[in-house]
Design an enzyme around this catalytic site. Structure first.
Site, PDB file in Angstrom:
ATOM      1  N   ASP A 169       0.827  -1.211   0.000  1.00 39.77           N
ATOM      2  CA  ASP A 169       0.000   0.000   0.000  1.00 39.77           C
ATOM      3  C   ASP A 169       0.862   1.263   0.000  1.00 39.77           C
ATOM      4  O   ASP A 169       0.372   2.349   0.338  1.00 39.77           O
ATOM      5  CB  ASP A 169      -0.899   0.018   1.245  1.00 39.77           C
ATOM      6  CG  ASP A 169      -2.276  -0.567   0.966  1.00 39.77           C
ATOM      7  OD1 ASP A 169      -2.499  -1.063  -0.154  1.00 39.77           O
ATOM      8  OD2 ASP A 169      -3.135  -0.535   1.875  1.00 39.77           O
ATOM      9  N   ASP A 322      -7.168  -6.861  14.160  1.00 43.45           N
ATOM     10  CA  ASP A 322      -6.763  -8.192  14.589  1.00 43.45           C
ATOM     11  C   ASP A 322      -7.592  -8.674  15.779  1.00 43.45           C
ATOM     12  O   ASP A 322      -8.076  -9.813  15.799  1.00 43.45           O
ATOM     13  CB  ASP A 322      -5.269  -8.202  14.936  1.00 43.45           C
ATOM     14  CG  ASP A 322      -4.843  -6.965  15.725  1.00 43.45           C
ATOM     15  OD1 ASP A 322      -5.725  -6.236  16.234  1.00 43.45           O
ATOM     16  OD2 ASP A 322      -3.629  -6.719  15.839  1.00 43.45           O
TER      17      ASP A 322
END
Length: 568
Positions: A169, A322
């Site tokens: 990215d 997460d």
């Protein structure tokens, strides 16, 4: 109810019983003193015979002191919650260590294909290995991209059964070009490396991982190993973790432990290691051994692809994608395994600014997830009531909200202010015994860090300010609650032979940008309270502790810890 959950509940009850016994022994159950605080007789502020000084004394004793006393008892309750939680986790961790109750005893584990060398014996042996994809999300990782890609490509696994996916990215074209060339270099050596980019950066890391799962080749993989850009797994990582997934159909995640390549680079990194050693050795171990639940650390783990899909995939609604995935997977009935013997090298933030940003992201995101997930946990049908209690009370409430609240409010506000308000009663068990107990249970599983505990305590006192601010931002969803700032890395520039921490960017100009104003301001407040207590100490003598706390705030405010050589 499973055996682990029953054992965890029993140990928690024993921890509560021990706390109650200690409270009775120290007189902590005596709440009669505060009743007398509000009954102090003094001149009314409207009395004709009372001057402004008497009016202030009346206001202090009849208004401020009762409010302060209520805050004291609220902090005492939270302190007890915190020490019970810490004692419970420590007891579980020690029990696992003494009994040798390793994951291999709780879950089936056998080497794949019967021998670790079989992956090199041709297609017949390779067929016994499942398809695994290694995901490496990156964002302008100039310093470390070669380390993570190289480590992933050198994993021992049949090449035809392994895909290394680099999710880039990066916004810097030159860095993207370097990462792509590195992938091409490994591909020329026969490694199945996929370089993937996307348009825009929606969802940050969660968005990149979600996009990476949509590729056709990704859908062929049963298991997904995840490593951040600065993580370097050992070659046998997959051989030691994937068997837990292949032999136990109810296991969704296998989490490895972090070790650090720069933990001796500075005093800052040494203190971080102390904090994270406790997290892995105690919190993660306890959660895995009792309820088969803990927070995924975002990296150095292997997921079952089916479990990711079953939980709803990656979501970008918080900055702890997460933990979000881990909680949702648990509510679907999946179990997690923490394997502390499998270690993955990583890098700690090298500057105080980077560490504060990282901790803000973690604390804010987890508090916000608490707000979003509490009702879902309560309504979950595939989770036992005990596990729900553990998730809401222990995992979220105590660790994400109570811990930073009591650490900052009690030790950095109430105790300093109390030296000027003699009517406020601070029980010795709350300001002395409980902190001592917390220090002991923190250090008992990390004896190698015992000598650095005093510095760690002072450092955590300062960090509690940032964590509480983050927790409040997450709970109330303030404007900054969903900010994402990537932690800067230094990679190979960390020299093992010296203590100098390299700069990540050009030195900032201007005094305001070189110091941390909140820390400086709080140090002035603490020094003032300490000096007042030294001159007018009365029945309390907290000035030594307050001077030390003030010094810690001052040094961190001046960024003196970033380049301090670690001699411990």
């Amino acid at each position: 109810m499973e055996a682990g959950e029953a054992a965890g509940a029993l140990l928690f009850i024993l921890a509560v019983a021990a706390a109650v016994a200690a409270a009775v022994a120290t007189g902590a159950v005596n709440f009669t003193y505060p009743a007398a605080v509000g009954s102090v007789v003094g001149p009314s502020p409207t009395s004709s015979g009372g001057g402004w000084w008497e009016a202030l004394a009346w206001m202090r004793s009849c208004v401020v002191a009762p409010a302060m006393q209520a805050a004291v008892w609220a902090c005492m309750v939270m302190s007890v919650m915190l020490v019970v939680e810490a004692t419970y986790n420590c007891a579980v961790s020690i029990g696992v260590k003494l009994l040798g109750w390793k994951p291999e005893r709780r879950f089936k584990w056998e080497p794949l294909a019967g021998d670790e060398g079989d992956e090199e014996k041709g297609a017949a042996a390779a067929a016994a290995y499942p398809m695994v994809m290694v995901q490496i999300p990156m964002y302008n990782e100039l310093e470390v991209y070669k380390l993570s890609i190289g480590a992933a490509c050198e994993l021992k696994w049949p090449k035809e059964r392994l895909i290394v996916q680099v999710l880039d990215d990066s916004t810097d074209p030159s860095i993207k070009n370097l990462v792509e060339k590195e992938c091409e270099s490994w591909a020329s050596k026969g490694v199945n490396v996929k370089y993937a980019t996307r348009i825009g950066h929606k969802g940050f890391k969660a968005g990149a991982l979600k996009k990476g799962m949509e590729w056709d080749y990704a859908k062929q993989c049963e298991y997904i190993a995840l490593f951040d850009a600065d993580y370097q797994p050992e070659p046998d990582f997959l051989l030691r973790t994937v068997p837990f997934l292949t032999h136990n159909s109810n296991v969704a995640l296998v989490q490895a432990r972090w070790v650090f390549v720069n933990d001796r680079a500075s005093l800052l990194t040494r203190i971080q290691k102390t904090f994270l050693d406790y997290h892995f050795k105690v919190e993660q171990e306890a959660g895995s051994a009792t309820f088969s639940f803990f927070s995924f650390n975002g990296t150095a783990g292997v997921w079952r692809r089916e479990a990711i899909n079953d939980a709803g995939g990656w979501k970008d609604r918080t900055t702890v994608e997460d933990m979000d995935l881990a909680v949702r997977a648990t509510l679907k009935g999946w179990k997690f395994v923490y394997v502390g013997d499998v270690k993955v090298k990583s890098e700690l933030p090298s500057t105080y600014e980077a560490y504060c940003r990282q901790q803000f992201r973690w604390a804010c995101g987890s508090a916000n997830l608490f707000r979003k997930m509490t009702w879902e946990v309560l309504l979950a049908k595939q989770v036992s009531p005990l596990k729900k209690f553990y998730m809401i009370y222990s995992f979220f409430l105590v660790r994400r909200v109570v811990a930073p609240a009591v650490a900052f409010i009690l030790y950095n506000i109430i105790i300093p202010v109390s030296v000027m308000i003699p009517e406020v009663f601070l029980p010795v068990w709350g300001v002395a015994y409980i902190p001592t107990a917390l220090t002991v249970v923190t250090a008992i599983r990390n004896p190698e860090n015992l000598h650095i505990m005093p510095l760690w305590i002072l450092f955590e006192s300062v960090m509690s300010m940032h964590r509480l601010k983050a927790a409040v931002a997450g709970l109330l969803e303030l404007p900054e609650f969903n900010q994402w700032i990537v932690t800067k890395k230094v990679g190979n520039h960390v020299a093992e032979e010296n203590c100098e921490v390299p700069l990540l960017q050009k030195a900032r100009k201007g005094l305001r940008n070189r110091v941390n104003i909140p820390e400086i301001g709080f140090s002035v407040f603490l020094f003032t309270c300490a000096s007042y207590n030294l001159v007018f100490h009365g029945k309390t003598s907290y000035f030594i502790n307050l001077y030390l706390q003030g010094l810690a705030f001052l040094l961190l405010g001046l960024n003196c810890i970033d380049t301090s050589c670690c001699c411990f």
